[in-house]
Write a protein that holds these residues in place. Structure first.
Motif, PDB file in Angstrom:
ATOM      1  N   ARG A  58       0.823  -1.213   0.000  1.00  0.00           N
ATOM      2  CA  ARG A  58       0.000   0.000   0.000  1.00  0.00           C
ATOM      3  C   ARG A  58       0.858   1.264   0.000  1.00  0.00           C
ATOM      4  NH1 ARG A  58      -5.511   0.056  -0.983  1.00  0.00           N
ATOM      5  NH2 ARG A  58      -5.923   1.574   0.625  1.00  0.00           N
ATOM      6  N   ARG A  59       2.068   1.161   0.529  1.00  0.00           N
ATOM      7  CA  ARG A  59       2.967   2.327   0.624  1.00  0.00           C
ATOM      8  C   ARG A  59       3.925   2.452  -0.555  1.00  0.00           C
ATOM      9  NH1 ARG A  59       3.634   0.656   6.815  1.00  0.00           N
ATOM     10  NH2 ARG A  59       1.876   1.859   7.654  1.00  0.00           N
ATOM     11  N   SER A  98       4.990   3.482  -3.996  1.00  0.00           N
ATOM     12  CA  SER A  98       4.497   4.423  -5.010  1.00  0.00           C
ATOM     13  C   SER A  98       4.504   3.819  -6.412  1.00  0.00           C
ATOM     14  CB  SER A  98       5.299   5.719  -4.978  1.00  0.00           C
ATOM     15  OG  SER A  98       6.644   5.480  -5.287  1.00  0.00           O
ATOM     16  N   THR A 122      -1.803   6.078   4.557  1.00  0.00           N
ATOM     17  CA  THR A 122      -1.090   4.799   4.624  1.00  0.00           C
ATOM     18  C   THR A 122      -0.552   4.516   6.023  1.00  0.00           C
ATOM     19  OG1 THR A 122       0.946   5.839   3.846  1.00  0.00           O
ATOM     20  CG2 THR A 122      -0.470   4.811   2.177  1.00  0.00           C
TER      21      THR A 122
END
Length: 170
Positions: A23-24, A26, A39
């Motif tokens: 999720r973190r 990029s 996040t």
């Protein structure tokens, strides 16, 4: 659900580290066309269990999380969106097939008439995966997604019918 040595299942606490990393990331956010607003650990844990989006973890034969599949419904329609993400080092081994099968199964269980997927037009791996699983290309949205570097990206929209009970178009 099991596909070629991979399973899709509901997330558990042991999956948190991998899901938080994903999720973190990029680069992965740009690939999946989604940049989460938050996040922080609490936000990721809430996402893992949110009722409005059905998240499944894709795990390998040792039950280690290597990706996720996510489904959410489009309000006031019988359409759902699906998103698939696999750790880069685990791609090309069948995990994407397991993830997409989970997306299709969840959307079907929710009673959706069709499933939508979005990707950049140059993402040939995602495009091919979806075409192999009954999706068709329905159009390109110009400058629809702003990536993590601030660039506007075109988005290819694909759709797969899941069955029509009413006989009307979804």
């Amino acid at each position: 659900m099991a596909v070629s040595g991979f399973i899709a299942r509901r997330p558990v606490d042991a999956d948190f580290a991998v899901l938080a990393q994903m999720r973190r990331d990029s680069r992965l956010q740009n690939e999946t066309l989604y940049v989460p607003e938050d996040t922080a650990d609490a936000a990721i844990r809430a996402w893992m269990t949110a009722a409005e989006s059905c998240v499944r973890v894709v795990a390998d034969a040792e039950d280690q999380a290597i990706g996720f599949a996510e489904v959410w419904s489009v309000p006031d329609t019988r359409k759902a969106h699906g998103r698939v993400a696999i750790l880069s080092g685990r791609r090309g081994q069948g995990a994407g097939t397991a993830a997409l099968a989970a997306v299709i199964d969840v959307a079907t269980e929710l009673g959706m008439a069709s499933l939508l997927a979005e990707m950049t037009p140059d993402n040939s791996a995602a495009r091919g995966l979806h075409l192999r699983h009954g999706f068709r290309e329905v159009g390109v949205l110009d400058c629809h997604f702003r990536d993590t570097s601030g660039l506007w990206r075109d988005v290819l929209v694909m759709q797969r019918p899941l069955g029509l009970s009413s006989g009307r178009r979804p």
